[in-house]
Design an enzyme around this catalytic site. Structure first.
Site, short mmCIF file in Angstrom:
data_model
loop_
_atom_site.label_atom_id
_atom_site.label_comp_id
_atom_site.label_asym_id
_atom_site.label_seq_id
_atom_site.Cartn_x
_atom_site.Cartn_y
_atom_site.Cartn_z
N ARG A 237 0.85 -1.19 0.00
CA ARG A 237 0.00 0.00 0.00
C ARG A 237 0.89 1.25 0.00
O ARG A 237 1.88 1.33 0.75
CB ARG A 237 -0.90 0.03 1.25
CG ARG A 237 -2.10 -0.91 1.17
CD ARG A 237 -3.09 -0.47 0.11
NE ARG A 237 -4.27 -1.30 0.01
CZ ARG A 237 -4.43 -2.32 -0.83
NH1 ARG A 237 -3.45 -2.66 -1.65
NH2 ARG A 237 -5.56 -3.00 -0.87
N GLU A 266 -4.12 7.50 -5.15
CA GLU A 266 -4.33 6.82 -6.44
C GLU A 266 -5.65 7.25 -7.04
O GLU A 266 -6.62 7.39 -6.29
CB GLU A 266 -4.33 5.30 -6.25
CG GLU A 266 -3.00 4.79 -5.73
CD GLU A 266 -2.99 3.28 -5.46
OE1 GLU A 266 -4.01 2.61 -5.72
OE2 GLU A 266 -1.96 2.78 -4.98
N HIS A 285 -1.25 0.36 -10.07
CA HIS A 285 -1.85 -0.61 -9.13
C HIS A 285 -2.42 -1.82 -9.87
O HIS A 285 -3.62 -2.06 -9.88
CB HIS A 285 -2.94 0.08 -8.29
CG HIS A 285 -3.28 -0.69 -7.03
ND1 HIS A 285 -3.66 -0.10 -5.85
CD2 HIS A 285 -3.29 -2.02 -6.76
CE1 HIS A 285 -3.90 -1.02 -4.93
NE2 HIS A 285 -3.68 -2.19 -5.47
#
Ligand code: 8YV
Length: 323
Positions: A237, A266, A285
């Protein structure tokens, strides 16, 4: 019962829900009002990548289960779910090998400068054979330092130790019983204090879940302890990293390069220096983003939700009492 989908499910998985329940599909990022309008009736919620706040739970008094299409649970208010007796389900296990592949890809791409050199070819700058200034660095037989050693960390360790002949050091809250959990890594991965791991690792890979304990854990002090010329990869993360400290470690500290699949915010903001830094390989991601694995995650999330609504114990429940 009433089930609210937040986001998108594959058609076959949506059909499994529709066969048993009244289903409303919403997209809260683009239409939060429609999502909130569906909450008062919702007995089950299923989706991903949207923060579910206590204020949203207040609007859903009939809610019994939240089923996340993710293994990470940092988008959910654990204490509020616990207080209200709402079951939280997630998708551990089905994504481990895929995320480990992504992380290993970042290790290879950063160390062998693959994106930079692919761009050289694309831009017509490949005019002579590559010289010293563009050499990369070996991955095989180097030392890997893993921060976090859950299922995904262990899958990365297997690739490193068994496939690439690497020495694997890991740091976790407590040593893992390898004989019981990962016998193939006995004698090949060693629990190591940070003060020893950071200066020894050629690659430091963070695979930490985001919690109050891990937020900002990768700070200036930790980066300063890393080996000169080492490479940092984050597949956990983004908010476990102090991004200003990471940039400082790249520009003025020990880091040679960084491979990042996750960011504090993000999608990565347009003005983030991490977007264009020449020695950062940024990915959007994609850790678990393969067709097979995203489908398996959705299928497990639907199974979890159906089980809870049927009064059964779900396949993968998250214990909201743990921090
Ligand atoms: C997904 C993830 O990107 O499972 C997780 O925790 O980070 C990823 O696999 C995400 O949650 C969307 O499904």
């Amino acid at each position: 019962m009433n089930v609210v989908v937040f986001g998108t499910l594959p058609p076959d998985q949506l059909a499994r829900l529709q066969a048993r329940h009244q289903v409303t599909v919403t997209h809260p990022k683009t239409d939060p009002a429609a999502f909130e309008a569906a909450l008062p009736q919702a007995e089950g919620l299923i989706g991903a990548s949207y923060p579910i706040t206590p204020a949203l739970l207040d609007q859903a008094p009939r809610l019994r289960v939240v089923s996340s299409v993710s293994v990470g649970v940092d988008n959910y208010p654990l204490a509020a779910l616990q207080q209200r007796g709402i079951v939280l389900c997630h998708t551990p296990g089905v994504l481990d090998e895929t995320v480990a592949d992504t992380v290993f890809g970042l290790l290879m791409a950063t160390s062998r400068r693959m994106v930079e050199l692919a761009n050289l070819v694309r831009e017509g700058r490949w005019t002579k054979s590559v010289g010293e200034d563009l050499y990369g660095w070996d991955v095989h037989h180097k030392t890997l330092g893993l921060l976090g050693f859950g299922r995904i960390g262990q899958a990365i360790a297997r690739r490193a130790a068994l496939g690439f002949g690497m020495e694997v050091l890991y740091h976790a809250r407590r040593p893992v019983d390898l004989a019981a959990q990962a016998p193939e890594l006995v004698g090949k991965a060693r629990h190591t204090p940070l003060a020893e791991l950071l200066p020894r690792a050629d690659f430091v890979v963070a695979m930490l879940p985001l919690s109050d304990t891990t937020r900002g854990m990768l700070n200036a002090d930790l980066f300063a302890q890393m080996k000169t010329g080492s490479i940092f990869v984050n597949g956990g993360r983004g908010a476990t990293v102090d991004e200003a400290a990471l940039l400082h470690a790249l520009d003025h500290g020990p880091l040679r390069a960084a491979g990042l699949d996750v960011f504090a915010k993000e999608p990565l903001p347009a003005d983030s220096p991490l977007r264009t830094h020449p020695r950062v390989t940024p990915l959007p991601h994609i850790g678990s983003a393969t067709a097979e694995t995203r489908h398996a995650m959705a299928a497990l999330a639907v199974t979890n939700l159906l089980q809870v609504l049927a009064g059964e114990r779900p396949s993968a429940v998250y214990d909201t009492r743990q921090v």
